[in-house]
Design a protein around this motif. Structure first.
Motif, PDB file in Angstrom:
ATOM      1  N   LYS A 308      98.052  -2.881  27.752  1.00  0.00           N
ATOM      2  CA  LYS A 308      96.622  -3.124  27.575  1.00  0.00           C
ATOM      3  C   LYS A 308      95.996  -3.712  28.847  1.00  0.00           C
ATOM      4  CE  LYS A 308      95.138  -1.850  23.486  1.00  0.00           C
ATOM      5  NZ  LYS A 308      93.965  -0.933  23.348  1.00  0.00           N
ATOM      6  N   LEU A 309      96.729  -4.605  29.511  1.00  0.00           N
ATOM      7  CA  LEU A 309      96.230  -5.197  30.758  1.00  0.00           C
ATOM      8  C   LEU A 309      96.035  -4.124  31.822  1.00  0.00           C
ATOM      9  CD1 LEU A 309      98.451  -8.431  30.952  1.00  0.00           C
ATOM     10  CD2 LEU A 309      95.976  -8.345  30.532  1.00  0.00           C
ATOM     11  N   ILE A 310      97.010  -3.230  31.917  1.00  0.00           N
ATOM     12  CA  ILE A 310      96.935  -2.154  32.924  1.00  0.00           C
ATOM     13  C   ILE A 310      95.766  -1.217  32.624  1.00  0.00           C
ATOM     14  CG2 ILE A 310      98.119  -0.120  33.824  1.00  0.00           C
ATOM     15  CD1 ILE A 310     100.767  -1.664  33.393  1.00  0.00           C
ATOM     16  N   LEU A 311      95.610  -0.845  31.346  1.00  0.00           N
ATOM     17  CA  LEU A 311      94.528   0.063  30.965  1.00  0.00           C
ATOM     18  C   LEU A 311      93.150  -0.561  31.182  1.00  0.00           C
ATOM     19  CD1 LEU A 311      96.008   1.622  27.695  1.00  0.00           C
ATOM     20  CD2 LEU A 311      95.740   2.735  29.921  1.00  0.00           C
ATOM     21  N   ALA A 312      93.110  -1.906  31.174  1.00  0.00           N
ATOM     22  CA  ALA A 312      91.841  -2.597  31.409  1.00  0.00           C
ATOM     23  C   ALA A 312      91.639  -2.900  32.892  1.00  0.00           C
ATOM     24  CB  ALA A 312      91.802  -3.888  30.602  1.00  0.00           C
ATOM     25  N   ASN A 313      92.500  -2.303  33.726  1.00  0.00           N
ATOM     26  CA  ASN A 313      92.410  -2.461  35.186  1.00  0.00           C
ATOM     27  C   ASN A 313      92.616  -3.901  35.647  1.00  0.00           C
ATOM     28  OD1 ASN A 313      91.852   0.323  35.766  1.00  0.00           O
ATOM     29  ND2 ASN A 313      89.744  -0.019  35.044  1.00  0.00           N
ATOM     30  N   LYS A 314      93.442  -4.641  34.920  1.00  0.00           N
ATOM     31  CA  LYS A 314      93.752  -6.010  35.317  1.00  0.00           C
ATOM     32  C   LYS A 314      94.909  -6.012  36.322  1.00  0.00           C
ATOM     33  CE  LYS A 314      91.169  -7.710  31.888  1.00  0.00           C
ATOM     34  NZ  LYS A 314      89.933  -8.479  32.071  1.00  0.00           N
ATOM     35  N   VAL A 315      94.924  -7.007  37.190  1.00  0.00           N
ATOM     36  CA  VAL A 315      96.095  -7.247  38.023  1.00  0.00           C
ATOM     37  C   VAL A 315      97.060  -8.065  37.165  1.00  0.00           C
ATOM     38  CG1 VAL A 315      96.992  -8.309  40.118  1.00  0.00           C
ATOM     39  CG2 VAL A 315      94.713  -7.244  40.127  1.00  0.00           C
ATOM     40  N   LYS A 408      87.014 -14.758  30.045  1.00  0.00           N
ATOM     41  CA  LYS A 408      86.223 -14.735  31.266  1.00  0.00           C
ATOM     42  C   LYS A 408      84.937 -13.945  30.994  1.00  0.00           C
ATOM     43  CE  LYS A 408      89.899 -15.024  34.772  1.00  0.00           C
ATOM     44  NZ  LYS A 408      90.621 -14.298  35.850  1.00  0.00           N
ATOM     45  N   ASP A 409      83.986 -14.087  31.862  1.00  0.00           N
ATOM     46  CA  ASP A 409      82.710 -13.403  31.693  1.00  0.00           C
ATOM     47  C   ASP A 409      82.831 -11.944  32.124  1.00  0.00           C
ATOM     48  OD1 ASP A 409      80.099 -12.895  31.150  1.00  0.00           O
ATOM     49  OD2 ASP A 409      79.322 -13.789  32.996  1.00  0.00           O
ATOM     50  N   TYR A 410      83.557 -11.189  31.299  1.00  0.00           N
ATOM     51  CA  TYR A 410      83.768  -9.759  31.540  1.00  0.00           C
ATOM     52  C   TYR A 410      82.912  -8.947  30.569  1.00  0.00           C
ATOM     53  CZ  TYR A 410      88.223 -10.738  34.002  1.00  0.00           C
ATOM     54  OH  TYR A 410      89.183 -11.162  34.873  1.00  0.00           O
ATOM     55  N   PRO A 411      82.749  -7.671  30.839  1.00  0.00           N
ATOM     56  CA  PRO A 411      82.252  -6.764  29.789  1.00  0.00           C
ATOM     57  C   PRO A 411      83.271  -6.785  28.641  1.00  0.00           C
ATOM     58  CG  PRO A 411      82.112  -5.717  31.932  1.00  0.00           C
ATOM     59  CD  PRO A 411      82.894  -6.977  32.128  1.00  0.00           C
ATOM     60  N   ASN A 412      82.820  -6.659  27.416  1.00  0.00           N
ATOM     61  CA  ASN A 412      83.721  -6.801  26.263  1.00  0.00           C
ATOM     62  C   ASN A 412      84.903  -5.839  26.280  1.00  0.00           C
ATOM     63  OD1 ASN A 412      82.191  -8.869  25.345  1.00  0.00           O
ATOM     64  ND2 ASN A 412      81.517  -7.890  23.444  1.00  0.00           N
ATOM     65  N   GLU A 413      84.699  -4.640  26.861  1.00  0.00           N
ATOM     66  CA  GLU A 413      85.813  -3.679  26.859  1.00  0.00           C
ATOM     67  C   GLU A 413      86.974  -4.134  27.742  1.00  0.00           C
ATOM     68  OE1 GLU A 413      82.621  -2.002  29.719  1.00  0.00           O
ATOM     69  OE2 GLU A 413      82.700  -2.970  27.731  1.00  0.00           O
ATOM     70  N   GLU A 414      86.748  -5.153  28.585  1.00  0.00           N
ATOM     71  CA  GLU A 414      87.816  -5.686  29.420  1.00  0.00           C
ATOM     72  C   GLU A 414      88.459  -6.928  28.802  1.00  0.00           C
ATOM     73  OE1 GLU A 414      86.767  -6.171  33.529  1.00  0.00           O
ATOM     74  OE2 GLU A 414      85.477  -4.397  33.514  1.00  0.00           O
ATOM     75  N   LYS A 415      87.976  -7.314  27.634  1.00  0.00           N
ATOM     76  CA  LYS A 415      88.548  -8.459  26.915  1.00  0.00           C
ATOM     77  C   LYS A 415      89.560  -7.943  25.904  1.00  0.00           C
ATOM     78  CE  LYS A 415      84.150 -10.909  27.374  1.00  0.00           C
ATOM     79  NZ  LYS A 415      82.961 -11.444  26.666  1.00  0.00           N
ATOM     80  N   ILE A 416      90.816  -8.384  26.068  1.00  0.00           N
ATOM     81  CA  ILE A 416      91.914  -7.832  25.274  1.00  0.00           C
ATOM     82  C   ILE A 416      92.305  -8.778  24.143  1.00  0.00           C
ATOM     83  CG2 ILE A 416      94.310  -7.046  25.348  1.00  0.00           C
ATOM     84  CD1 ILE A 416      93.802  -6.539  28.400  1.00  0.00           C
ATOM     85  N   VAL A 417      92.366  -8.237  22.932  1.00  0.00           N
ATOM     86  CA  VAL A 417      92.783  -9.007  21.759  1.00  0.00           C
ATOM     87  C   VAL A 417      94.011  -8.334  21.149  1.00  0.00           C
ATOM     88  CG1 VAL A 417      92.175  -9.817  19.453  1.00  0.00           C
ATOM     89  CG2 VAL A 417      90.453  -9.836  21.271  1.00  0.00           C
ATOM     90  N   ILE A 418      95.111  -9.077  21.078  1.00  0.00           N
ATOM     91  CA  ILE A 418      96.351  -8.590  20.467  1.00  0.00           C
ATOM     92  C   ILE A 418      96.534  -9.335  19.150  1.00  0.00           C
ATOM     93  CG2 ILE A 418      98.848  -8.343  20.732  1.00  0.00           C
ATOM     94  CD1 ILE A 418      97.281  -6.727  22.786  1.00  0.00           C
ATOM     95  N   ASP A 419      96.531  -8.596  18.053  1.00  0.00           N
ATOM     96  CA  ASP A 419      96.559  -9.199  16.714  1.00  0.00           C
ATOM     97  C   ASP A 419      97.889  -8.879  16.032  1.00  0.00           C
ATOM     98  OD1 ASP A 419      95.861 -10.373  14.354  1.00  0.00           O
ATOM     99  OD2 ASP A 419      94.273  -8.966  13.840  1.00  0.00           O
TER     100      ASP A 419
END
Length: 439
Positions: A308-315, A408-419
């Protein structure tokens, strides 16, 4: 033997050896009817109980303050009791073999202080044969007494579900067993003092021992099946909970769900059964397969986080992952054998040091077990990923507004929630635009 009448008339006492999640509830229950000595090696724990504090949260501080249990760490006080209940943990070693040191140690201590006419009942989970083949010889050696002549032995497996305030001790049928008919009757009558649901008299000690490891192995296998489905459905792009919701509309669906299987019962007991079976030349196929699947779920969830981090373009190395929950189950402070630890270990392999939040966990125990320092939810900020790992009530009631403030102040699509436990409203989270994944 007429020990039951003497206990009821308070001419003799019951001792509880091991005051943890199992021993404390049974001790508090008996103390309402008879005289009880509560013994534990841990002096700190004894001081807490004496001060009216319940570190297990099983019965609560108020019950501890009001109980008449005579708490002690002095083993010689056990000489005052004639009916001994052993409720110490039975963990596994690093190689998955049974670690009988606690139950052997308890047997040694009781043996040193055993008097004629006593009954010793083991509640600790063991494989069939431990009580008679390992514990009795220790009791005889340390006491100089003869089992069957000077004292009797029985086995009554604990069935307490930590954190469960509905299926409490008194409401769960108690399996009891004794080395002969006389001891079985005495043990049954003593437990019937506190078990409203009644007792089931097993035909032998070995049957009672086997019943305990089998009931937990059965749950382990069923959860493993759900976990395997979850891994396959994840590859198929199908939501596992949606499938189970549909399946569970049938009357005979078993209603198990995927999840992390840790703790000191379901995640441990199957290894006791397998160990004894292998000694007899039978190599488990189903039970060990189930254990392998369930032991792998921490890594599977951690890998889902990385994906999920990779798909959201996170380092990945720079990502701030916040895990909510470290205990082995919800609404329970026990961190022992928590499979959340496997998630943490896997994330560390990617140079991620996650932030851990758990209002229920024992901070000192978490530091000792996993080398982590817990933080408060209010202290969390600038998260890249939130992992709801344990379904504590505190996490179930976190609002979407509160969740948003943790990121963080990201667009919501870059905020990852694992449930992991599916405690959030999937529709609300996805409609808010978050990147959402659940087991």
């Amino acid at each position: 033997m007429n020990l039951y009448n003497k206990i009821v008339n308070k001419e003799e006492k019951i001792s509880i050896v091991g005051l943890g999640y199992v021993g404390m509830p049974i001790g508090v229950a008996f103390a309402k009817k008879v005289e009880v000595i509560g013994y534990d090696l841990n002096e700190k724990k004894i001081r807490m109980y004496t001060s009216g504090i319940d570190p297990t949260n099983e019965v609560g501080d108020e019950a501890i303050k009001n109980t008449t249990i005579d708490f002690t760490s002095d083993e010689k006080r056990l000489k005052e009791a004639k009916f001994h209940i052993v409720a110490v943990p039975t963990p596994i070693n690093s190689d998955k073999t049974p670690d009988l040191a606690p139950v052997e140690g308890a047997s040694t201590i009781i043996g040193r202080n055993l008097t004629k006419g006593s009954i010793v009942v083991y509640e600790s989970t063991v494989y069939p044969g431990v009580t008679e083949d390992i514990c009795i010889p220790i009791l005889e050696k340390e006491s100089g007494l003869k089992c069957g002549l000077d004292f009797k032995v029985g086995y009554s497996p604990e069935r307490i579900n930590p954190g469960d305030k509905v299926h409490t001790l008194e409401k769960i049928i108690k399996i009891v067993s004794g080395m002969d008919n006389d001891s079985l009757e005495e043990i049954s009558k003593v437990y019937e003092l506190v078990i409203d649901a009644g007792v089931h008299k097993a035909t032998s000690i070995k049957v009672a021992e086997a019943a305990k490891v089998v009931e937990n192995s059965q749950r382990d296998i069923n959860i493993a099946f759900m976990n395997e489905l979850a891994m396959v459905f994840d590859r198929m792009g199908i939501d596992t909970n949606d499938v189970l919701e549909a399946m569970n509309t049938k009357w005979n669906a078993l209603k198990f769900y995927p999840g992390l299987v840790g703790g000191h019962c379901i995640g441990v007991d199957p290894y006791y059964f397998v160990y004894e079976a292998e000694k007899l030349g039978y190599h488990s196929q189903i039970i060990l397969s189930g254990r392998k699947i369930n032991d792998s779920m921490g890594e599977f969830i951690a890998d889902a986080i990385i994906k999920k981090l990779i798909l959201a373009n996170k380092v990945v190395k720079q990502s701030k992952v916040v895990i909510l929950g470290i205990t082995f189950k919800e609404n329970c402070p026990d961190t022992r054998n928590s499979k959340v630890g496997d998630i943490i270990t896997r994330l560390r392999e990617y140079d991620i040091t996650p932030i851990i939040v758990d209002p229920q966990a024992d901070a000192e125990e978490a530091r000792r077990e996993y080398g982590i320092d817990l933080v408060k939810l209010e202290e969390v900020e600038d998260a890249d990923c939130l992992v709801f790992a344990v379904a504590h009530d505190e996490f179930k009631h976190v609002s979407m507004q509160k969740i948003d403030k943790l990121f963080k102040d990201y667009p919501n699509e870059e905020k990852i929630v694992i449930d992991v436990k599916s405690i959030l409203d999937k529709t609300k989270v996805e409609n808010a635009g978050y990147s959402y994944w659940r087991l």
